[in-house]
Design an enzyme around this catalytic site. Structure first.
Site, PDB file in Angstrom:
ATOM      1  N   SER A 189       0.827  -1.206   0.000  1.00 50.59           N
ATOM      2  CA  SER A 189       0.000   0.000   0.000  1.00 50.59           C
ATOM      3  C   SER A 189       0.864   1.260   0.000  1.00 50.59           C
ATOM      4  O   SER A 189       1.644   1.486  -0.928  1.00 50.59           O
ATOM      5  CB  SER A 189      -0.956  -0.043   1.202  1.00 50.59           C
ATOM      6  OG  SER A 189      -1.951   0.944   1.090  1.00 50.59           O
TER       7      SER A 189
ATOM      8  N   ASP B 117      -6.165  -3.838  -1.234  1.00 54.38           N
ATOM      9  CA  ASP B 117      -4.954  -3.504  -0.489  1.00 54.38           C
ATOM     10  C   ASP B 117      -4.256  -4.751   0.049  1.00 54.38           C
ATOM     11  O   ASP B 117      -4.880  -5.614   0.668  1.00 54.38           O
ATOM     12  CB  ASP B 117      -5.355  -2.584   0.671  1.00 54.38           C
ATOM     13  CG  ASP B 117      -4.192  -1.909   1.345  1.00 54.38           C
ATOM     14  OD1 ASP B 117      -3.264  -2.606   1.766  1.00 54.38           O
ATOM     15  OD2 ASP B 117      -4.219  -0.669   1.459  1.00 54.38           O
TER      16      ASP B 117
END
Length: 341
Positions: A51, A194
């Protein structure tokens, strides 16, 4: 000889914290190497990120026209300081349309995509300056996906960097799931969220990947610098949680997954490191120093608090950063990717 590995956790806007620590590390590298143009990428052989960590690492190893690092550590963290409030901006109509995030993702991904395109343009994963491990999760195949620069080179399975970063940062409830495609001739489709849902601390992934390179037999042949994004763990009492249903558990479950995963990764790596005398595994978890722990508080006030917290952490870890910088400058070697799978 040691493979030098940089790993950065996920953490949304809190990426400012490791970003500022690396600004200080880069300064130390310049002083020790006596090279005012030295960059983070010059002293790491592999970078790993989930991320926000993947965004930072991509900036460090992004090439300019001369195949030199395009961004300094300060320019990388400026992505957050300058554009964070645009990325995490909830318009009035978005609030109304999603019932403040209850029926749709909280933020439009448009601003994030604009920032990523401006920074990385048409650069391909294979064109990055160092091997990578960027973690995402494919909800269609229900498998983790690790985007590797070295595999893209070896197998011609390539992606646009901006697409990879859109996928690894598609945090559930915050941004819309990302649908991306590998570049021709393959054009495989991935439906990504994510990577923090499976490996918010990607250091263990990096370790597992590093042993696929020549001259790396185990942790004795590695220097691992693993940076967290700050934490403030909230405990829950039995009486509080015993009757929670799906809605009650929604946000706490994400918080526990994002924080529990790194705790386990750090534990495993500490155990692995303990089997070798004088192993070089550095785990730095910054303090928040009063900044909001929320992943998405990009108010101008909190951006400044995070910047200041980053500076305070750099000062608090000054001795360790000096040790790391000296070690990075004096190490390195020739590492070739062996696994073509």
């Amino acid at each position: 000889m040691a493979m030098r590995i940089l790993s950065i956790d996920g953490g949304g806007i809190r990426g400012i914290l490791p970003g500022m620590i690396l600004v200080e590390l880069e300064k130390k590298l310049q002083i020790i190497s006596r090279d005012s143009e030295a960059r983070i990428a010059d002293y790491f052989d592999l970078v790993a990120g989930t991320s926000t960590g993947a965004i930072l690492c991509s900036a460090y190893v992004c090439p300019d026209a001369k195949r030199k690092p395009k961004f300094s550590a300060q320019e990388a963290v400026n992505f957050y300081l300058n554009d964070g409030d645009d990325i995490f901006d909830v318009s009035v109509w978005k609030k109304i349309g999603s019932l403040r995030g209850a029926t749709d993702e909280k933020y439009s991904a448009k601003e994030l995509e604009i920032v990523l395109k401006a920074a990385f343009g048409e650069i391909k994963l294979s064109e990055l300056l160092r091997p990578t491990c960027f973690v995402a999760y494919d909800v269609s195949s229900r498998l983790p996906v690790i985007f590797k620069q070295h595999s893209a080179v070896a197998s011609h399975r390539d992606f646009l960097v901006r697409d990879v970063l859109r996928g690894t940062s598609a945090a559930p409830t915050y941004f819309e799931t990302a649908r991306i495609y590998s570049l021709p001739p393959l054009s495989e489709k991935f439906v990504l969220v994510d990577g923090g849902v499976v490996a918010n601390d990607p250091a263990l992934c990096a370790y597992s990947e590093a042993i696929k390179f020549s001259n790396v037999a185990g942790i004795k042949d590695m220097i691992i610098v693993s940076l967290g994004t700050g934490k403030k763990l909230q405990g829950y009492s039995y009486s509080e949680v015993k009757d929670w249903g799906p809605f009650g558990w929604a946000k706490p479950a994400i918080d526990i997954a994002l924080e529990g995963g790194p705790q386990m990764s750090a534990y495993y790596l500490q155990q692995i490191a303990s089997t070798v005398k004088n192993s070089k595994y550095y785990r730095i978890q910054p303090e928040l120093y009063g900044a909001d722990p929320a992943l998405d508080n990009a108010s101008r006030e909190n951006l400044e608090l995070l910047r200041n917290a980053g500076l305070q952490n750099a000062a608090a870890f000054d001795e360790k950063l000096t040790e790391i910088a000296n070690l990075l400058v004096s190490s390195g070697g020739d590492f070739k990717f062996k696994d073509k799978s």
